[in-house]
Design an enzyme around this catalytic site. Structure first.
Site, PDB file in Angstrom:
ATOM      1  CD  GLU A 142      -2.355   2.456  -3.453  1.00 21.70           C
ATOM      2  OE1 GLU A 142      -3.507   2.549  -3.555  1.00 21.70           O
ATOM      3  OE2 GLU A 142      -1.693   2.367  -2.243  1.00 21.70           O
TER       4      GLU A 142
ATOM      5  CG  ASP B 155      -1.845   1.028   1.167  1.00 20.28           C
ATOM      6  OD1 ASP B 155      -2.808   1.289   0.420  1.00 20.28           O
ATOM      7  OD2 ASP B 155      -1.720   1.833   2.065  1.00 20.28           O
TER       8      ASP B 155
END
Length: 506
Positions: free
Chosen positions: A376, A339
């Site tokens: 990401e 993330d």
């Protein structure tokens, strides 16, 4: 004859955390405790004895900022925490919030008494866990990148309403491992399940007064601990050892079905939130050492979550790598989706660098060899969009592919329906061919592109065909959260409709 010198309990600064002592002291229940807290002069560890009373010992060793000592006896399953020697305790151990072990293998919420009109209150304690598991003949599927089809899922949401799964297993690790679910996933043709965060997480403080909870799990308090709320009631009742058993059993069942397990991991920030909030773990052990600050001493937040772990600090890099190795070596997972990965690759000047020590070390790690590493590739900091710039050994979520597919599939249709024109198919063709314009500069092949259409951020596939704009009114944040750029088309009616004249989604 000279009598031998008595044995001493020599402690070690490695491994960090709480681990049973091996060798001469392995039979008496003692443990080696080690915690990195370089700004603290002396550290105590507090733990709950088998009879329910609490005791403590000072960690007598100090090397390289690591406090360490042999303590005990400490029974498996014991709650424990750290606190600086000589500082006033915030309350009674076992109820007051002390400092969690960053390396704890389990985290246990402790409910506290509160008034009838007050929201529930709790503290959190580390759990001493020594775990073994029979993996049988289970092996990593090792699906090649070119054959990989990844299905993102929430452990609870995937099976919570599934009529074919026993009710007591729905919404749990065991429910995901059920043959009905593994057969469903195989029938879809997917090769890997990418699970939204299963690290132990907590709700943000502002949610409870609103009667809300953090469903998604992107608020981590235990990077070595499986989230206990996703275990069955029976496992939760049996304790943290049973919760970890259930998680590993899920991994084993998915492997036996030929499915890889990828974890969505959130090393960019922690659940301690904004700078003014109370310490739960890292803030109390070394606020300046764990979190990124500016020259004025204020937090530098590139995540939008109140803090950013400082990956220019070698010990922070080590912490994240140790966590990754634990989930691969002990829990047999097959990969990770990182993330806001740009935050993990910011140097001492808060600048992204594809040669960042964390990226290099993870890509070169023998323990992580063959593991899928997916970024990401953005955060909200300066120069936060970095799709295509991560190094060899890493794959990136390709937002360019996502946008091109949505435009061709939906926005071009909307434009044509309104009397306009669609875009050139060449843009879509370039994305289907591997987005070489995006990835070639990093020395990577088209296999570094994770060609996504939807994910947990933004609209689902069905929402893309039913809504022109987002409708996040129910969470009390004024519809401010989430992107406004979803490239969707409602086909003439906003929201779900039974009108046969309106095309329906997938």
């Amino acid at each position: 004859m000279v009598n031998p010198a008595p044995l001493t309990r020599a402690s070690r600064e490695f491994p960090l955390g709480l681990h049973s002592v091996k060798g001469a002291w392995s039979q008496d229940g003692h443990a080696n405790a080690a915690v990195w807290a370089p700004g603290i002069a002396s550290m105590d560890v507090h733990w709950c004895r088998a009879d329910g009373t609490w005791t403590s010992e000072t960690l007598v060793g100090l090397d390289g900022g690591v406090h360490h000592g042999v303590v005990g006896p400490v029974a498996p399953g014991a709650l424990y925490a750290f606190w600086p020697t000589g500082e006033d305790l915030p309350g009674t151990p076992g109820t007051a919030q002390l400092l969690l072990d960053p390396y704890a293998r389990a985290v246990e919420p402790v409910a506290l008494a509160s008034g009838a009109d007050e929201p529930p209150s709790r503290s959190y304690y580390s759990v001493f866990l020594e775990h073994t598991f029979d993996w049988g003949t289970s092996e990593h599927p090792r699906t090649p990148w070119r054959d990989s089809v990844i299905y993102e899922a929430h452990v609870k949401g995937l099976t919570k309403l599934h009529p074919g799964i026993p009710e007591e297993l729905r919404g749990t690790y065991a429910g995901l491992a059920h043959p009905v679910m593994t057969a469903y996933l195989r029938d879809l043709g997917v090769t890997a399940v990418e699970l939204l965060p299963i690290h132990f997480s907590i709700d943000e403080p502002h949610l409870e007064p609103l009667g809300l909870s953090n469903y998604w799990g992107y608020n981590t308090l235990g990077f070595f601990s499986a989230h206990s709320a996703y275990a069955t009631a029976a496992a939760r009742e049996a304790g943290p050892d049973a919760v970890l058993d259930e998680f590993k059993g899920m991994v084993r069942a998915l492997h036996e079905a030929g499915l890889e397990v990828i974890l969505d991991v959130v090393y960019n920030h922690t659940a301690e939130g904004e700078q003014h909030r109370p310490a739960l773990c890292w803030r109390g052990l070394g606020d300046r050492d764990y979190y990124r600050h500016d020259d004025a001493g204020r937090y530098v937040d590139t995540t939008g979550c109140g803090n950013s772990l400082d990956f220019s600090q070698p010990r922070v890099v080590e912490f994240a790598l140790d966590s990754l190795r634990y989930w691969v070596e002990e829990c047999h997972v097959d990969g990770f989706r990182f993330d806001l990965a740009v935050t993990l690759a910011r140097d001492e000047n808060n600048t992204f660098t594809p040669r960042h020590p964390f990226l290099v070390a993870a890509g070169a790690s023998k323990a992580l060899r063959g593991t899928k590493l997916i970024t990401e590739p953005w955060d909200i900091g300066p120069d936060g969009w970095q799709t295509g710039r991560f190094p060899v050994g890493w794959a990136d979520w390709n937002d360019g592919f996502r946008d091109a597919v949505r435009d061709f599939w939906l926005r071009d249709v909307a434009s044509i329906a309104a009397g306009g024109t669609g875009s050139s198919p060449a843009r879509l063709a370039g994305r289907l061919a591997g987005s070489a314009d995006t990835f070639a500069g990093s020395g990577r092949s088209p296999l570094a592109s994770v060609n996504m259409v939807t994910a947990h951020d933004g609209f689902t596939l069905a929402d893309l065909t039913a809504y022109e704009r987002k409708h996040n009114e129910a969470n009390g944040e004024g519809n401010r959260d989430g992107s406004n750029d979803n490239r969707s088309y409602n086909h003439g009616a906003e929201g779900r409709t039974e009108d046969e004249g309106i095309p329906r989604g997938p």
